[in-house]
Write an enzyme that holds these catalytic residues in place. Structure first.
Site, PDB file in Angstrom:
ATOM      1  N   ASP A  86      96.786  -4.926  43.034  1.00 43.99           N
ATOM      2  CA  ASP A  86      97.139  -4.681  44.431  1.00 43.99           C
ATOM      3  C   ASP A  86      98.432  -5.380  44.831  1.00 43.99           C
ATOM      4  O   ASP A  86      99.150  -4.903  45.722  1.00 43.99           O
ATOM      5  CB  ASP A  86      96.012  -5.166  45.349  1.00 43.99           C
ATOM      6  CG  ASP A  86      95.030  -4.059  45.686  1.00 43.99           C
ATOM      7  OD1 ASP A  86      95.266  -2.906  45.280  1.00 43.99           O
ATOM      8  OD2 ASP A  86      94.027  -4.344  46.357  1.00 43.99           O
ATOM      9  N   HIS A 107     117.516  43.968  40.234  1.00 42.75           N
ATOM     10  CA  HIS A 107     117.383  42.933  39.215  1.00 42.75           C
ATOM     11  C   HIS A 107     117.750  43.508  37.841  1.00 42.75           C
ATOM     12  O   HIS A 107     118.511  42.914  37.071  1.00 42.75           O
ATOM     13  CB  HIS A 107     115.949  42.392  39.160  1.00 42.75           C
ATOM     14  CG  HIS A 107     115.628  41.368  40.201  1.00 42.75           C
ATOM     15  ND1 HIS A 107     115.527  41.665  41.528  1.00 42.75           N
ATOM     16  CD2 HIS A 107     115.381  40.027  40.093  1.00 42.75           C
ATOM     17  CE1 HIS A 107     115.225  40.566  42.215  1.00 42.75           C
ATOM     18  NE2 HIS A 107     115.135  39.553  41.353  1.00 42.75           N
ATOM     19  N   HIS A 142      87.768  -3.524  52.545  1.00 35.36           N
ATOM     20  CA  HIS A 142      88.816  -2.712  53.183  1.00 35.36           C
ATOM     21  C   HIS A 142      88.299  -2.072  54.466  1.00 35.36           C
ATOM     22  O   HIS A 142      88.928  -2.175  55.513  1.00 35.36           O
ATOM     23  CB  HIS A 142      89.314  -1.631  52.224  1.00 35.36           C
ATOM     24  CG  HIS A 142      90.358  -2.104  51.273  1.00 35.36           C
ATOM     25  ND1 HIS A 142      91.613  -2.477  51.669  1.00 35.36           N
ATOM     26  CD2 HIS A 142      90.334  -2.270  49.928  1.00 35.36           C
ATOM     27  CE1 HIS A 142      92.321  -2.845  50.621  1.00 35.36           C
ATOM     28  NE2 HIS A 142      91.568  -2.736  49.544  1.00 35.36           N
ATOM     29  N   GLU A 170      89.860   5.746  42.150  1.00 30.70           N
ATOM     30  CA  GLU A 170      91.182   5.180  42.426  1.00 30.70           C
ATOM     31  C   GLU A 170      91.452   4.011  41.476  1.00 30.70           C
ATOM     32  O   GLU A 170      92.485   3.957  40.809  1.00 30.70           O
ATOM     33  CB  GLU A 170      91.230   4.706  43.879  1.00 30.70           C
ATOM     34  CG  GLU A 170      92.545   4.072  44.283  1.00 30.70           C
ATOM     35  CD  GLU A 170      92.497   3.481  45.684  1.00 30.70           C
ATOM     36  OE1 GLU A 170      93.575   3.225  46.230  1.00 30.70           O
ATOM     37  OE2 GLU A 170      91.385   3.264  46.219  1.00 30.70           O
ATOM     38  N   HIS A 171      90.542   3.061  41.415  1.00 32.53           N
ATOM     39  CA  HIS A 171      90.640   1.912  40.514  1.00 32.53           C
ATOM     40  C   HIS A 171      89.457   1.942  39.554  1.00 32.53           C
ATOM     41  O   HIS A 171      88.316   2.108  39.987  1.00 32.53           O
ATOM     42  CB  HIS A 171      90.584   0.587  41.281  1.00 32.53           C
ATOM     43  CG  HIS A 171      91.564   0.478  42.408  1.00 32.53           C
ATOM     44  ND1 HIS A 171      91.219   0.739  43.728  1.00 32.53           N
ATOM     45  CD2 HIS A 171      92.878   0.125  42.419  1.00 32.53           C
ATOM     46  CE1 HIS A 171      92.285   0.554  44.500  1.00 32.53           C
ATOM     47  NE2 HIS A 171      93.294   0.188  43.733  1.00 32.53           N
ATOM     48  N   GLN A 205      86.936  -4.329  47.151  1.00 35.53           N
ATOM     49  CA  GLN A 205      87.173  -2.984  47.681  1.00 35.53           C
ATOM     50  C   GLN A 205      86.392  -2.767  48.969  1.00 35.53           C
ATOM     51  O   GLN A 205      86.895  -2.190  49.927  1.00 35.53           O
ATOM     52  CB  GLN A 205      86.772  -1.932  46.645  1.00 35.53           C
ATOM     53  CG  GLN A 205      87.716  -1.826  45.487  1.00 35.53           C
ATOM     54  CD  GLN A 205      89.149  -1.620  45.923  1.00 35.53           C
ATOM     55  OE1 GLN A 205      89.458  -0.660  46.619  1.00 35.53           O
ATOM     56  NE2 GLN A 205      90.019  -2.529  45.537  1.00 35.53           N
TER      57      GLN A 205
END
Length: 428
Positions: free
Chosen positions: A358, A417, A259, A324-325, A256
């Site tokens: 991934d 209405h 990135h 996220e993960h 990770q």
């Protein structure tokens, strides 16, 4: 860090804090580009493509790639790459084919029938980074759910600076069944998809990653079209019981961190000796990584090795982080799954490494970041579908419910209405 420390909550909040800074220069440039494309259509797109990508096209047709070129890119790949791409696509497709929402209906005693009709979007746009960047997995993860959902037309935009095309990306488009591909990028591509031009039809939703200009453009066009999400830096949280291989855990943290400098890698473990072992693995393995500088900065800025009381507390902290993960790197991982409420994707056991997710495990790798897993989900078939309520009132149902509607409408001061409902009640 240690969860027993008096200042742990403060330190954890500081570690998790991330707010995407708004660059005024980017926002101003994007605003001008969106306005120009909305006003001038193809002419503006051609101008910006010439200016930013160095492609001097006289008309938009020169920026659209024929399907034969996509197929040629696929045919030209080395056999191993072609096979890997096709296997990944098959697994992603098989997983997402189990997702589609279906229409449903039920009938009440008086004959009234109520239900929901699920229909796909007509057209979706997929943004893919271009040039030297190669993200075929992103093409598969964004395009295949759209096609499984039944989207009629999927339009991909990918910048090709100075004409540089990535064969893997084009091959992935062929495998995924993308309908049209335009070699344009940046905010101008987002604008073309959102507003439509003489050549590029307006889409209903835009998905796919991009740089700061693309992200800013997606935020601004939301409401005119749908978007997938505005993603933050990538994240992994690993819960370990201390029984795993410290080299494996260290490398998963690296995966990770490589990135970018703002990516986040966190390890939770009750075993202090194992945390020390992972720290030693990090020190030993980091110099061997081609992206060592990026990994080091990421770990220094936003990484952490945290000692917790036990695995139950680790799960509590994981739900607070909403990563996220999430890797459950423990011997008996299954009992922990039910304790996780907030995570984009849960990887269960030592063999379920995030890197497989991934690329080719099957579930989508487009996941909520920055704690948004508390309220949002991975990209899926459902993101390319919408639901319409279906109401089939019987006469008896309309006359029974008309009285209820009338009372509530009068209470809101909406007499038309009320009268509309009352007319059904009074009908013979």
């Amino acid at each position: 860090m240690n969860s027993a420390s008096a200042d742990f909550d403060t330190r954890l909040n500081r570690l998790l804090a991330f707010e995407a800074a708004t660059d005024e220069a980017v926002e101003h440039a994007v605003s001008e580009i969106l306005a120009a494309v909305r006003r001038d259509g193809d002419l503006a797109v051609l101008g910006y493509t010439r200016r930013f990508d160095g492609l001097d096209a006289a008309e938009m047709s020169q920026l659209e790639l024929p399907k034969s070129e996509l197929q040629a890119a696929l045919a030209g790949l080395p056999a191993a790459q072609c096979s890997a791409l096709e296997e990944a696509a098959a697994r992603v497709r098989a997983y997402h084919e189990r997702q589609p929402l279906t229409s449903w209906e039920y009938e009440e005693a008086d004959g009234t029938r109520l239900g929901q009709q699920v229909t796909p979007l007509d057209r979706a746009g997929l943004y893919v980074p271009g040039g030297k960047a190669s993200y075929p997995s992103s093409v598969l993860m964004n395009a295949i759910p759209a096609k499984v959902a039944g989207v009629r037309e999927l339009i991909m935009v990918v910048p090709t600076p100075r004409g540089e095309k990535n064969p893997l990306v084009l091959a992935a488009a062929a495998v995924a069944g993308v309908d049209r591909v335009f070699t344009i990028g940046g905010a101008q591509a987002v604008a073309a998809l959102a507003y439509g031009t003489e050549t590029i039809p307006q889409v209903d939703k835009i998905v796919g990653p991009g740089n700061a200009y693309v992200a800013a453009a997606k935020r601004r066009v939301f409401g005119t079209v749908g978007i997938d999400m505005v993603a933050g830096p990538s994240e992994v949280l690993i819960i370990s019981d201390g029984c795993g291989n410290p080299d494996w855990v260290a490398m998963d943290l690296f995966a990770q961190a490589e990135h970018d400098e703002m990516a986040q890698s966190i390890l939770l473990c009750p075993d202090a000796a194992f945390l020390d072992a992972v720290a030693a693995s990090i020190d030993r393995l980091l110099p061997t990584m081609p992206r060592a500088a990026t990994i080091r900065t990421s770990l220094d800025k936003r990484g952490a090795l945290i000692q917790v009381r036990d695995l139950d507390e680790a799960c509590e902290i994981a739900n607070r982080i909403a990563p996220e993960h999430l890797e459950l790197s423990v011997e008996e991982a299954d009992p922990l799954v039910a304790k996780i409420r907030h995570a984009g994707a849960i990887f269960v056991g030592h063999w379920s490494v995030e890197a497989l997710g991934d690329y080719c495990a099957g579930p989508n790798h487009v996941l909520p970041t920055s704690r948004s897993a508390r309220f949002s989900s991975p990209l899926g078939v459902y993101d390319f579908q919408k639901r319409s309520s279906v109401i089939r009132m019987s006469k008896a149902g309309a006359q029974r419910l008309g009285k209820t509607a009338s009372i509530l409408a009068h209470g809101e001061g909406l007499q038309a209405h009320a009268r509309s409902a009352e007319l059904r009640v009074e009908a013979k």
